[in-house]
Scaffold this motif. Structure first.
Motif, PDB file in Angstrom:
ATOM      1  N   VAL A  37       0.836  -1.207   0.000  1.00 21.17           N
ATOM      2  CA  VAL A  37       0.000   0.000   0.000  1.00 21.17           C
ATOM      3  C   VAL A  37       0.869   1.254   0.000  1.00 21.17           C
ATOM      4  N   LEU A  38       1.979   1.229   0.726  1.00 22.12           N
ATOM      5  CA  LEU A  38       2.886   2.384   0.719  1.00 22.12           C
ATOM      6  C   LEU A  38       3.469   2.623  -0.665  1.00 22.12           C
ATOM      7  N   VAL A  39       3.805   1.556  -1.372  1.00 19.28           N
ATOM      8  CA  VAL A  39       4.336   1.713  -2.724  1.00 19.28           C
ATOM      9  C   VAL A  39       3.278   2.286  -3.651  1.00 19.28           C
ATOM     10  N   ILE A  40       2.043   1.820  -3.501  1.00 20.84           N
ATOM     11  CA  ILE A  40       0.966   2.273  -4.390  1.00 20.84           C
ATOM     12  C   ILE A  40       0.476   3.666  -4.016  1.00 20.84           C
ATOM     13  N   ALA A  41       0.190   3.890  -2.724  1.00 17.57           N
ATOM     14  CA  ALA A  41      -0.419   5.150  -2.290  1.00 17.57           C
ATOM     15  C   ALA A  41       0.594   6.162  -1.780  1.00 17.57           C
ATOM     16  N   GLY A  42       1.859   5.787  -1.711  1.00 19.20           N
ATOM     17  CA  GLY A  42       2.884   6.677  -1.177  1.00 19.20           C
ATOM     18  C   GLY A  42       2.975   8.028  -1.862  1.00 19.20           C
ATOM     19  N   PRO A  43       3.010   8.054  -3.202  1.00 19.45           N
ATOM     20  CA  PRO A  43       3.078   9.366  -3.863  1.00 19.45           C
ATOM     21  C   PRO A  43       1.888  10.269  -3.550  1.00 19.45           C
ATOM     22  N   TRP A  44       0.703   9.696  -3.502  1.00 14.21           N
ATOM     23  CA  TRP A  44      -0.484  10.493  -3.160  1.00 14.21           C
ATOM     24  C   TRP A  44      -0.395  10.996  -1.720  1.00 14.21           C
ATOM     25  N   MET A  45       0.066  10.136  -0.822  1.00 16.26           N
ATOM     26  CA  MET A  45       0.188  10.529   0.580  1.00 16.26           C
ATOM     27  C   MET A  45       1.214  11.656   0.732  1.00 16.26           C
ATOM     28  N   LEU A  46       2.325  11.540   0.022  1.00 16.09           N
ATOM     29  CA  LEU A  46       3.347  12.580   0.096  1.00 16.09           C
ATOM     30  C   LEU A  46       2.846  13.895  -0.481  1.00 16.09           C
ATOM     31  N   THR A  47       2.127  13.829  -1.584  1.00 11.58           N
ATOM     32  CA  THR A  47       1.562  15.042  -2.187  1.00 11.58           C
ATOM     33  C   THR A  47       0.565  15.707  -1.247  1.00 11.58           C
ATOM     34  N   THR A  48      -0.263  14.912  -0.589  1.00  6.26           N
ATOM     35  CA  THR A  48      -1.233  15.449   0.359  1.00  6.26           C
ATOM     36  C   THR A  48      -0.533  16.134   1.527  1.00  6.26           C
ATOM     37  N   LEU A  49       0.491  15.503   2.057  1.00  2.00           N
ATOM     38  CA  LEU A  49       1.217  16.074   3.184  1.00  2.00           C
ATOM     39  C   LEU A  49       1.959  17.348   2.786  1.00  2.00           C
ATOM     40  N   ILE A  50       2.542  17.349   1.606  1.00  2.00           N
ATOM     41  CA  ILE A  50       3.261  18.542   1.139  1.00  2.00           C
ATOM     42  C   ILE A  50       2.304  19.695   0.900  1.00  2.00           C
ATOM     43  N   SER A  51       1.147  19.417   0.317  1.00  2.00           N
ATOM     44  CA  SER A  51       0.196  20.506   0.062  1.00  2.00           C
ATOM     45  C   SER A  51      -0.344  21.078   1.371  1.00  2.00           C
ATOM     46  N   PHE A  52      -0.573  20.230   2.365  1.00  2.00           N
ATOM     47  CA  PHE A  52      -1.026  20.733   3.666  1.00  2.00           C
ATOM     48  C   PHE A  52       0.065  21.582   4.315  1.00  2.00           C
ATOM     49  N   SER A  53       1.300  21.094   4.269  1.00  2.00           N
ATOM     50  CA  SER A  53       2.409  21.855   4.852  1.00  2.00           C
ATOM     51  C   SER A  53       2.603  23.183   4.130  1.00  2.00           C
ATOM     52  N   ARG A  54       2.511  23.154   2.812  1.00  2.00           N
ATOM     53  CA  ARG A  54       2.660  24.380   2.036  1.00  2.00           C
ATOM     54  C   ARG A  54       1.562  25.382   2.394  1.00  2.00           C
ATOM     55  N   GLU A  55       0.345  24.888   2.558  1.00  2.00           N
ATOM     56  CA  GLU A  55      -0.772  25.769   2.942  1.00  2.00           C
ATOM     57  C   GLU A  55      -0.520  26.409   4.309  1.00  2.00           C
ATOM     58  N   LEU A  56       0.010  25.621   5.243  1.00  2.00           N
ATOM     59  CA  LEU A  56       0.320  26.176   6.559  1.00  2.00           C
ATOM     60  C   LEU A  56       1.408  27.238   6.475  1.00  2.00           C
ATOM     61  N   PHE A  57       2.478  26.953   5.731  1.00  2.00           N
ATOM     62  CA  PHE A  57       3.581  27.912   5.626  1.00  2.00           C
ATOM     63  C   PHE A  57       3.167  29.186   4.892  1.00  2.00           C
ATOM     64  N   GLU A  58       2.272  29.059   3.911  1.00  2.00           N
ATOM     65  CA  GLU A  58       1.794  30.248   3.212  1.00  2.00           C
ATOM     66  C   GLU A  58       0.921  31.119   4.092  1.00  2.00           C
ATOM     67  N   ASN A  59       0.300  30.511   5.108  1.00  2.66           N
ATOM     68  CA  ASN A  59      -0.573  31.264   6.003  1.00  2.66           C
ATOM     69  C   ASN A  59       0.132  31.752   7.250  1.00  2.66           C
ATOM     70  N   ILE A  60       1.448  31.591   7.347  1.00  3.46           N
ATOM     71  CA  ILE A  60       2.181  32.083   8.507  1.00  3.46           C
ATOM     72  C   ILE A  60       2.013  33.580   8.698  1.00  3.46           C
ATOM     73  N   PRO A  61       2.037  34.410   7.645  1.00  2.00           N
ATOM     74  CA  PRO A  61       1.789  35.840   7.884  1.00  2.00           C
ATOM     75  C   PRO A  61       0.419  36.087   8.514  1.00  2.00           C
ATOM     76  N   ALA A  62      -0.561  35.259   8.218  1.00  2.00           N
ATOM     77  CA  ALA A  62      -1.878  35.443   8.835  1.00  2.00           C
ATOM     78  C   ALA A  62      -1.822  35.078  10.316  1.00  2.00           C
ATOM     79  N   PHE A  63      -0.934  34.138  10.705  1.00  2.00           N
ATOM     80  CA  PHE A  63      -0.769  33.801  12.114  1.00  2.00           C
ATOM     81  C   PHE A  63      -0.219  34.981  12.897  1.00  2.00           C
ATOM     82  N   ILE A  64       0.769  35.650  12.298  1.00  2.00           N
ATOM     83  CA  ILE A  64       1.466  36.722  12.990  1.00  2.00           C
ATOM     84  C   ILE A  64       0.614  37.985  13.038  1.00  2.00           C
ATOM     85  N   GLY A  65       0.037  38.317  11.900  1.00  5.62           N
ATOM     86  CA  GLY A  65      -0.711  39.570  11.813  1.00  5.62           C
ATOM     87  C   GLY A  65      -2.105  39.362  12.102  1.00  5.62           C
TER      88      GLY A  65
END
Length: 89
Positions: free
Chosen positions: A61-89
């Motif tokens: 399952v990791l071999v099959i779904a791994g790329p999708w799981m990594l893409t999901t995690l990266i997009s969530f992390s990217r969304e959080l990092f892009e919203n850091i200015p909203a956290f501060i301000g």
């Protein structure tokens, strides 16, 4: 940073964790159930008999779904990092 904003981030985080864990846990649960039924029918009580198929199916399952799981995690992390200015301000 408002309480609603923190709750929204927490809710999104729980959704991502569930989406990432489900593809690994559900097949392992099903294989464990099938092996348990086989062990009950044949009265073979060997611990490795249930462990090895679960590890194998999780690996597949990791071999099959791994790329999708990594893409999901990266997009969530990217969304959080892009919203850091909203956290501060």
């Amino acid at each position: 940073m408002t309480p609603e904003f923190v709750l929204t981030i927490g809710q999104k985080m729980l959704e991502v964790v569930t989406m990432l864990a489900a593809p690994l846990l559900i097949p392992a649960l099903l294989v464990g159930l099938l092996v348990g039924m086989f062990q009950a029918a044949t009265q073979i009580n060997e611990m490795t008999l249930s462990f090895i198929p679960k590890v194998a199916i999780v690996g597949v399952v990791l071999v099959i779904a791994g790329p999708w799981m990594l893409t999901t995690l990266i997009s969530f992390s990217r969304e959080l990092f892009e919203n850091i200015p909203a956290f501060i301000g």
